[in-house]
Design a protein around this motif. Structure first.
Motif, mmCIF file in Angstrom:
data_model
loop_
_atom_site.group_PDB
_atom_site.id
_atom_site.type_symbol
_atom_site.label_atom_id
_atom_site.label_comp_id
_atom_site.label_asym_id
_atom_site.label_seq_id
_atom_site.Cartn_x
_atom_site.Cartn_y
_atom_site.Cartn_z
ATOM 1 N N LYS A 67 0.835 -1.210 0.000
ATOM 2 C CA LYS A 67 0.000 0.000 0.000
ATOM 3 C C LYS A 67 0.865 1.253 0.000
ATOM 4 N N ILE A 68 1.933 1.223 0.767
ATOM 5 C CA ILE A 68 2.829 2.381 0.820
ATOM 6 C C ILE A 68 3.466 2.623 -0.540
ATOM 7 N N GLU A 69 3.878 1.548 -1.219
ATOM 8 C CA GLU A 69 4.469 1.674 -2.550
ATOM 9 C C GLU A 69 3.464 2.275 -3.530
ATOM 10 N N GLN A 70 2.220 1.820 -3.466
ATOM 11 C CA GLN A 70 1.192 2.349 -4.348
ATOM 12 C C GLN A 70 0.952 3.829 -4.067
ATOM 13 N N LEU A 71 0.946 4.196 -2.791
ATOM 14 C CA LEU A 71 0.741 5.607 -2.439
ATOM 15 C C LEU A 71 1.900 6.468 -2.926
ATOM 16 N N LYS A 72 3.130 5.937 -2.846
ATOM 17 C CA LYS A 72 4.296 6.686 -3.356
ATOM 18 C C LYS A 72 4.174 6.909 -4.855
ATOM 19 N N GLN A 73 3.787 5.852 -5.571
ATOM 20 C CA GLN A 73 3.618 5.992 -7.024
ATOM 21 C C GLN A 73 2.511 6.989 -7.335
#
Length: 98
Positions: A67-73
């Protein structure tokens, strides 16, 4: 003895082929009659009742790192001007599930 076995085997093959052809002809004829009468022929019923397929397992909840990776993207896309603030907020809500 081999001649006898060969004869029995040949008879079995001929009988099996004849049965398969006869069944196919019967199904085709039923389909034609049904088409002429204006309704569909009933589907062939299996000789046994198969168990209903098992329900698929529930999808695994994504872990927090994904989820954190998706939010960063998502944040990078917003900074580049690809997403508007409203689109960013909507996607963020979808990712966080709230």
């Amino acid at each position: 003895m081999p001649g006898l076995l060969r004869g029995v085997a040949r008879t079995a093959v001929v009988a099996g082929t004849a049965t398969a052809v006869s069944n196919r002809v019967s199904r085709r004829q039923q389909g034609r009659w049904a088409a002429q009468q204006g309704y569909d022929a009933p589907a062939a019923q299996p000789a046994y009742q198969a168990a209903p397929p098992a329900a698929p397992p529930p999808p695994a909840a994504p872990d927090m790192t994904s989820k954190i990776e998706q939010l960063k993207q998502l944040g990078d896309l917003k900074e580049q001007g690809v997403l508007t603030q409203a689109e960013f907020e909507e996607q963020k809500r979808v990712i966080l599930g709230s």
